[in-house]
Write a protein that holds these residues in place. Sequence first.
Motif, PDB file in Angstrom:
ATOM      1  N   GLU A 170     -12.864 -26.305 -16.900  1.00  0.00           N
ATOM      2  CA  GLU A 170     -13.008 -27.111 -17.985  1.00  0.00           C
ATOM      3  C   GLU A 170     -12.893 -28.925 -17.365  1.00  0.00           C
ATOM      4  OE1 GLU A 170     -11.678 -28.417 -22.292  1.00  0.00           O
ATOM      5  OE2 GLU A 170     -11.529 -26.802 -21.241  1.00  0.00           O
ATOM      6  N   LYS A 171     -12.557 -29.067 -16.730  1.00  0.00           N
ATOM      7  CA  LYS A 171     -12.473 -30.825 -17.148  1.00  0.00           C
ATOM      8  C   LYS A 171     -13.532 -30.576 -15.706  1.00  0.00           C
ATOM      9  CE  LYS A 171      -8.930 -33.495 -14.748  1.00  0.00           C
ATOM     10  NZ  LYS A 171      -7.791 -34.336 -15.087  1.00  0.00           N
ATOM     11  N   VAL A 206     -16.087 -29.359 -14.397  1.00  0.00           N
ATOM     12  CA  VAL A 206     -17.630 -29.490 -15.971  1.00  0.00           C
ATOM     13  C   VAL A 206     -17.711 -30.690 -16.646  1.00  0.00           C
ATOM     14  CG1 VAL A 206     -18.547 -29.069 -17.631  1.00  0.00           C
ATOM     15  CG2 VAL A 206     -17.964 -26.869 -15.847  1.00  0.00           C
ATOM     16  N   LYS A 207     -16.564 -31.164 -16.928  1.00  0.00           N
ATOM     17  CA  LYS A 207     -16.364 -32.768 -17.793  1.00  0.00           C
ATOM     18  C   LYS A 207     -16.593 -33.768 -16.601  1.00  0.00           C
ATOM     19  CE  LYS A 207     -13.971 -35.889 -20.939  1.00  0.00           C
ATOM     20  NZ  LYS A 207     -12.879 -35.699 -21.413  1.00  0.00           N
ATOM     21  N   ALA A 208     -16.658 -33.817 -15.556  1.00  0.00           N
ATOM     22  CA  ALA A 208     -15.954 -34.677 -14.778  1.00  0.00           C
ATOM     23  C   ALA A 208     -16.977 -34.917 -13.997  1.00  0.00           C
ATOM     24  CB  ALA A 208     -15.272 -34.016 -13.663  1.00  0.00           C
ATOM     25  N   CYS A 209     -18.233 -33.826 -13.768  1.00  0.00           N
ATOM     26  CA  CYS A 209     -19.623 -32.875 -13.520  1.00  0.00           C
ATOM     27  C   CYS A 209     -20.453 -33.863 -14.228  1.00  0.00           C
ATOM     28  CB  CYS A 209     -20.207 -31.971 -13.206  1.00  0.00           C
ATOM     29  SG  CYS A 209     -19.379 -31.218 -11.354  1.00  0.00           S
ATOM     30  N   ARG A 210     -20.265 -33.896 -15.498  1.00  0.00           N
ATOM     31  CA  ARG A 210     -21.330 -34.630 -16.621  1.00  0.00           C
ATOM     32  C   ARG A 210     -21.117 -36.271 -16.339  1.00  0.00           C
ATOM     33  NH1 ARG A 210     -23.633 -30.839 -19.651  1.00  0.00           N
ATOM     34  NH2 ARG A 210     -22.915 -28.462 -19.627  1.00  0.00           N
ATOM     35  N   GLU A 211     -20.052 -36.690 -16.041  1.00  0.00           N
ATOM     36  CA  GLU A 211     -19.507 -38.097 -16.523  1.00  0.00           C
ATOM     37  C   GLU A 211     -19.973 -38.378 -14.657  1.00  0.00           C
ATOM     38  OE1 GLU A 211     -15.777 -41.055 -16.192  1.00  0.00           O
ATOM     39  OE2 GLU A 211     -15.589 -38.869 -16.913  1.00  0.00           O
ATOM     40  N   GLU A 237     -23.748 -38.804 -15.383  1.00  0.00           N
ATOM     41  CA  GLU A 237     -24.298 -40.131 -16.092  1.00  0.00           C
ATOM     42  C   GLU A 237     -24.071 -41.358 -15.068  1.00  0.00           C
ATOM     43  OE1 GLU A 237     -21.423 -40.091 -19.412  1.00  0.00           O
ATOM     44  OE2 GLU A 237     -22.106 -37.777 -20.102  1.00  0.00           O
TER      45      GLU A 237
END
Length: 283
Positions: free
Chosen positions: A21-22, A24-29, A32
């Motif tokens: 989960e962490k 995935v969030k880091a990849c999205r950031e 961006e």
Amino acid sequence: MKLKIAFLQLQPAGSIEDNMEKGVKACREAKEKGADIALFPEMWSTGYVFPHEKEGLEQNAVSLDSAYVKQFSALAAELDMAIAVTLLEKHEPKPRNTVCLFDRHGERMYRYSKVHICNFGEDDDEGVLDAGDDFCVAELDTAKGRINVGSMICYDREFPESARVLMLKGAELLLVPNACPMEINRLSQLRGRAYENQIAIATCNYPASHRGCNGHSTLFDGVIYHTETGAPRDMLVCETGEEEGIFLAELDVDLLREYRNREKCGLKNRRPELYGILTGGRK
């Protein structure tokens, strides 16, 4: 062509699910922020913490068709961004320390398992793992263009043959997951591997909040001399601090290719007929 590489210098969240989960969030950031490639530190699925008894080790290992791996494959396609994700891979007879590189279409370009495991005969080292048996290079399709990519993992850095084999197989960029203190000597090893092979090396470490690590993720671009003046230059493009974060560095691939085409020092004057001792030969 200029590629932006994101170093996911993250503190693990705990369980495999939490780390996924962490991550995935880091990849999205990272996307961006404009990243073309996102790179995790070593064995992110467990945070480079793994049991040493057989049952616990196997329970913490994940297969290549697991939800963990499939998640990052799908995410790469969704974000149109390459992802080099790391894991304790389920494998027989023992798990492996592995990185999977997915291209921006979600296709797996390679699965590389650490060839030089840290087997020092200590209770907490990697002797409970199986070593990899090959070095991989693949042509990675990015939104900016194509580049030949390979990987080492942490301790592989200490064996010059690792980077040399990858260079001879055509690699232009090495993606290196890491989990150890990156002090002056280890950083110098990376600089040396980039220098002697005219190759870019991106290394992602854990932050100082992780036991035994200190950040200092780096990108060396492999270009030793200014292409116009011939004067020596610093190959270090980026060196992060010790803190947790997502850090981007830009690799000028055109500059590297121009330099490699002009210099050719990594290949032109080699004498492989004299190197037999490296592989058990007589010379």
